[in-house]
Design an enzyme around this catalytic site. Structure first.
Site, PDB file in Angstrom:
ATOM      1  CG  ASP A 133      -1.906   1.164   1.178  1.00 55.82           C
ATOM      2  OD1 ASP A 133      -2.455   1.467   0.110  1.00 55.82           O
ATOM      3  OD2 ASP A 133      -2.081   1.793   2.223  1.00 55.82           O
ATOM      4  CB  CYS A 190     -24.759  -3.626 -10.612  1.00 55.39           C
ATOM      5  SG  CYS A 190     -24.901  -3.185  -8.864  1.00 55.39           S
ATOM      6  CB  CYS A 197     -21.364   8.037  -3.480  1.00 54.30           C
ATOM      7  SG  CYS A 197     -20.074   9.175  -2.913  1.00 54.30           S
ATOM      8  CB  CYS A 243     -19.018   2.710  -2.768  1.00 57.09           C
ATOM      9  SG  CYS A 243     -17.272   2.808  -2.304  1.00 57.09           S
TER      10      CYS A 243
END
Length: 372
Positions: A133, A190, A197, A243
């Site tokens: 990351d 979808c 959001c 989300c």
């Protein structure tokens, strides 16, 4: 290239507790570099200057390490054991993103990756580098290329086996290892992730403006949060799972089983009343070893005060009032805003005593707005 070597690495990864292991070549994922530069050129990265500073190395694995030949993608499941959106109805508690309710995944993941990397180095007689990351690696496109999942319309990784809930890390190596097939996009028609959001951060499918994203605002953004986003933040004080949580592929997800990724009590959506009393030392002590600690106390308290202002809980007023003269202008400004939401008459009574001494322009602006 050695298929038996690849199988042995996969077995070792499974023995170490990884939930996913996939392989790909070290060349760039298609279109990833161009998408990154477009994102940066439009300023959609906001305060995340580190993205722009590392863009040239980030756009392709070989730009980061030219000698690399293969990338091993590893995944750890951190799936919740319930609906992470249910906390949004408990306005007197602070909602902390699922990933941050656990020990810092950087620490957990890196220890496992380093162990596996040493095994790869020995088995393949090759050089290795480990990334989790914080390094300039575009892990989501690489993970899609390796078949871990695909980047959904919300730009996050989706797995057919684990839904939205995978931590991803990678091992770069000079060994030539057979690549796995990429995963196809299964989003279809979808649009649940886009529609839910709260701040309309998605300008189109597969396109996000981080400057409008609650995860960005509560974690990465260093300054005052614009008034247009505060009410929409609700009680989200660190990150946002909306989300991720509504993705239909989560029907295949299951709760994390590893004790190193168990939810901690101190980060389990705590009461706002507990958080409003935290000074810097108490903040550091409470959130030591978790992702929350990296925001620092002042930015975190900014978020908590916004949640308090949205809570409707007047019992929080004395604590909010006590923060009106906090050392941090971020905190003072949001204390003014929160009190203006819960008790505007009380704020007007305090204004003659506190507002005239306010030196910070943003905090003065909050006083003026509250008095209007």
């Amino acid at each position: 290239m050695s298929e038996p070597l690849k199988s042995e690495i996969a077995r070792e990864a499974e023995a170490l507790g990884f939930d996913v292991v996939r392989f790909t070549s070290a060349d760039a994922a298609d279109g990833a570099g161009a998408a990154l530069h477009a994102f940066l050129a439009e300023g959609r990265h906001g305060d995340m200057g580190w993205l722009a500073a590392t863009a040239d190395r980030r756009e392709a694995p070989l730009a980061l390490w030219p000698e690399a030949r293969s990338v091993i993608l590893l995944g750890l499941n951190y799936g919740p054991d319930g609906d992470p959106l249910s906390i949004l109805g408990e306005r007197s508690r602070g909602a902390i993103s699922v990933y941050a309710q656990r020990a810092d995944y950087h620490d957990v993941f890196k220890a496992k990756l380093k162990t596996l990397a040493r095994l790869v180095q020995t088995l393949a007689e090759a050089e290795v580098k480990v990334f989790v990351d914080t390094a300039p690696v575009m892990e989501k496109p690489l993970a899609a290329k390796a078949g871990v999942g695909w980047q959904g319309k919300h730009t996050n990784l989706v797995s057919r086996d684990f839904g939205s809930w995978l931590f991803i890390g990678s091992i770069f190596t000079t060994a030539e290892l057979p690549a796995d097939a990429p995963e196809e996009d299964h989003c279809g028609g979808c649009s649940r992730c886009l529609d839910i959001c709260p701040t309309r951060a998605f300008t189109a499918p597969y396109r996000i403006d981080a400057r409008r994203c609650i995860s960005y605002l509560t974690i990465e953004h260093k300054g005052h949060i614009a008034p247009e986003f505060r009410e929409a933040m609700g009680n989200r004080i660190f990150g946002c799972d909306d989300c991720l949580a509504v993705c239909p592929w989560n029907k295949f997800a299951h709760a994390a089983r590893k004790t190193t990724l168990s939810v901690r009590e101190e980060t389990n959506n705590p009461p706002l009343a507990e958080l409003l009393s935290l000074d810097d030392a108490a903040f550091r002590a409470r959130f030591r070893g978790t992702p929350v600690k990296r925001t620092g106390r002042d930015r975190f308290m900014r978020n908590v005060l916004i949640a308090a202002g949205n809570s409707g809980d007047v019992t929080l007023m004395p604590q909010i009032e006590g923060l009106l003269d906090d050392a941090s202008p971020l905190v003072r400004a949001m204390a003014v805003w929160a009190l203006s939401r819960l008790a505007p008459q009380r704020l007007r009574a305090l204004r003659p005593f506190l507002a005239p001494a306010e030196a910070d322009p943003a905090v003065r602006g909050e006083w003026l707005e509250a008095a209007a």
